[in-house]
Design a protein around this motif. Structure first.
Motif, short mmCIF file in Angstrom:
data_model
loop_
_atom_site.label_atom_id
_atom_site.label_comp_id
_atom_site.label_asym_id
_atom_site.label_seq_id
_atom_site.Cartn_x
_atom_site.Cartn_y
_atom_site.Cartn_z
N ALA A 1 0.83 -1.20 0.00
CA ALA A 1 0.00 0.00 0.00
C ALA A 1 0.87 1.25 0.00
CB ALA A 1 -0.93 0.00 1.21
N GLY A 2 1.91 1.27 0.85
CA GLY A 2 2.82 2.40 0.87
C GLY A 2 3.57 2.55 -0.43
N ALA A 3 4.01 1.43 -1.02
CA ALA A 3 4.74 1.48 -2.28
C ALA A 3 3.88 2.03 -3.40
CB ALA A 3 5.25 0.08 -2.63
N VAL A 4 2.61 1.63 -3.45
CA VAL A 4 1.72 2.13 -4.50
C VAL A 4 1.55 3.64 -4.38
CG1 VAL A 4 -0.69 2.14 -5.26
CG2 VAL A 4 0.48 -0.03 -4.89
N LEU A 5 1.42 4.14 -3.17
CA LEU A 5 1.25 5.59 -2.99
C LEU A 5 2.50 6.34 -3.44
CD1 LEU A 5 -0.57 5.76 0.47
CD2 LEU A 5 -1.54 6.14 -1.80
N VAL A 6 3.68 5.82 -3.09
CA VAL A 6 4.93 6.47 -3.51
C VAL A 6 5.08 6.39 -5.03
CG1 VAL A 6 7.45 6.39 -3.36
CG2 VAL A 6 6.07 6.06 -1.31
N MET A 7 4.77 5.24 -5.61
CA MET A 7 4.86 5.10 -7.05
C MET A 7 3.89 6.04 -7.77
SD MET A 7 7.17 2.78 -7.82
CE MET A 7 6.78 2.05 -9.40
N LEU A 8 2.71 6.19 -7.19
CA LEU A 8 1.72 7.08 -7.79
C LEU A 8 2.21 8.53 -7.74
CD1 LEU A 8 -1.08 7.46 -9.02
CD2 LEU A 8 -2.02 7.57 -6.71
N GLY A 9 2.74 8.94 -6.57
CA GLY A 9 3.22 10.30 -6.43
C GLY A 9 4.40 10.61 -7.35
N THR A 10 5.39 9.73 -7.37
CA THR A 10 6.55 9.95 -8.23
C THR A 10 6.17 9.86 -9.71
OG1 THR A 10 7.14 7.61 -7.99
CG2 THR A 10 8.22 9.18 -6.51
N GLY A 11 5.24 8.96 -10.01
CA GLY A 11 4.81 8.84 -11.40
C GLY A 11 4.12 10.10 -11.90
N LEU A 12 3.32 10.73 -11.04
CA LEU A 12 2.65 11.98 -11.43
C LEU A 12 3.67 13.09 -11.68
CD1 LEU A 12 -0.43 11.95 -9.02
CD2 LEU A 12 -0.45 11.66 -11.51
N LEU A 13 4.73 13.15 -10.86
CA LEU A 13 5.77 14.15 -11.07
C LEU A 13 6.49 13.93 -12.41
CD1 LEU A 13 7.41 14.45 -7.53
CD2 LEU A 13 5.91 16.09 -8.67
N MET A 14 6.65 12.66 -12.79
CA MET A 14 7.30 12.35 -14.07
C MET A 14 6.37 12.62 -15.25
SD MET A 14 8.94 8.77 -12.72
CE MET A 14 9.40 8.17 -14.35
N TRP A 15 5.08 12.43 -15.05
CA TRP A 15 4.11 12.60 -16.13
C TRP A 15 3.82 14.08 -16.38
CZ3 TRP A 15 -1.48 10.10 -16.03
CH2 TRP A 15 -2.07 10.26 -17.30
N PHE A 16 3.49 14.79 -15.31
CA PHE A 16 3.18 16.21 -15.43
C PHE A 16 4.42 17.01 -15.05
CE2 PHE A 16 -0.85 14.04 -14.47
CZ PHE A 16 -1.59 14.43 -15.57
N THR A 17 5.22 17.32 -16.04
CA THR A 17 6.53 17.92 -15.79
C THR A 17 6.45 19.32 -15.20
OG1 THR A 17 6.55 18.68 -18.10
CG2 THR A 17 7.61 16.56 -17.62
N GLY A 18 5.30 19.95 -15.29
CA GLY A 18 5.18 21.30 -14.74
C GLY A 18 4.88 21.33 -13.25
N LEU A 19 4.71 20.16 -12.64
CA LEU A 19 4.35 20.14 -11.22
C LEU A 19 5.52 20.47 -10.30
CD1 LEU A 19 2.06 16.96 -11.00
CD2 LEU A 19 1.35 19.36 -10.94
N ALA A 20 6.74 20.25 -10.74
CA ALA A 20 7.89 20.40 -9.85
C ALA A 20 9.12 20.76 -10.67
CB ALA A 20 8.14 19.12 -9.07
#
Length: 213
Positions: A130-149
């Motif tokens: 469960a923790g791994a999925v949340l981290v993967m989801l968060g990091t994946g969104l940063l990689m997908w939406f490059t303007g977020l960070a």
């Protein structure tokens, strides 16, 4: 505690059985597993050259990977409407002295592993994944939406995402290996019930009468 079977021997289909999972729990597990497999396979097609050459269609693999990852928590969120699933999530998040005893016995490969409806290994796996999925989801969104960070954050997110993905694959492989070693456990998830003798042996602290789904 699960009842002592009146006929502990004989064909498995004739032995007493106890309810373990509901249909809703089975569907949540099945949908989550399907999305996880899709995530892993598409990741392999993106990162492993021989798979990338074999499959091709990189743009499609990227799209499938992104959306299967985003949808991964959805089956569990929808399943929260099931009272049985909520009760099992509560059990998975409760630890007692018997869980420490189970872990010590498992590490030393000894018998005498007391467990409720879920053993300590299953609880740790559920918490970790469960923790791994949340981290993967968060990091994946940063990689997908490059303007977020900023770039430095995206670089760190890529590093964490890639290495955690490898850890997830290894942990899931261990989970599948353990599942194949316990046919009755798989049958319980598939059919909703388990052999009473198996329940008494593997989960002696499970009070199925008060905790049944």
């Amino acid at each position: 505690m699960p009842p002592r079977p009146d006929h502990p021997t004989g064909p498995a289909d004739e032995r007493p059985r106890v309810a373990r999972f509901t249909r809703a729990e089975h569907r949540v597990h099945q949908a989550t597993a399907t999305l996880m497999v899709l995530c892993v396979l598409t990741a392999g097609c993106l990162y492993l050259p021989f798979l990338a050459e074999l499959v091709g269609r990189r743009a499609l693999m990227v799209t499938l990977h992104e959306w299967s990852g985003i949808l991964l928590p959805v089956p569990l969120l929808l399943g929260l409407g099931s009272r049985a699933l909520r009760a099992d999530l509560t059990r998975l998040n409760r630890y007692g002295p018997h869980d420490r005893q189970w872990l010590r016995a498992a590490i030393r490969r000894r018998g005498g592993r007391p467990a409720g409806k879920f053993n300590a290994g299953q609880k740790l796996y559920a918490a970790w994944i469960a923790g791994a999925v949340l981290v993967m989801l968060g990091t994946g969104l940063l990689m997908w939406f490059t303007g977020l960070a900023p770039l430095a954050w995206r670089t760190g997110a890529t590093f964490v995402h890639d290495w955690l993905a490898l850890a997830v694959v290894l942990v899931i492989a261990g989970h599948v290996w353990k599942a194949f070693g316990d046919p009755e456990s798989r049958r319980g998830l598939r059919t909703g019930s388990v052999d009473a003798q198996w329940a008494r042996r593997e989960h002696p602290l499970w009070d199925h009468e008060s905790n049944a789904p």
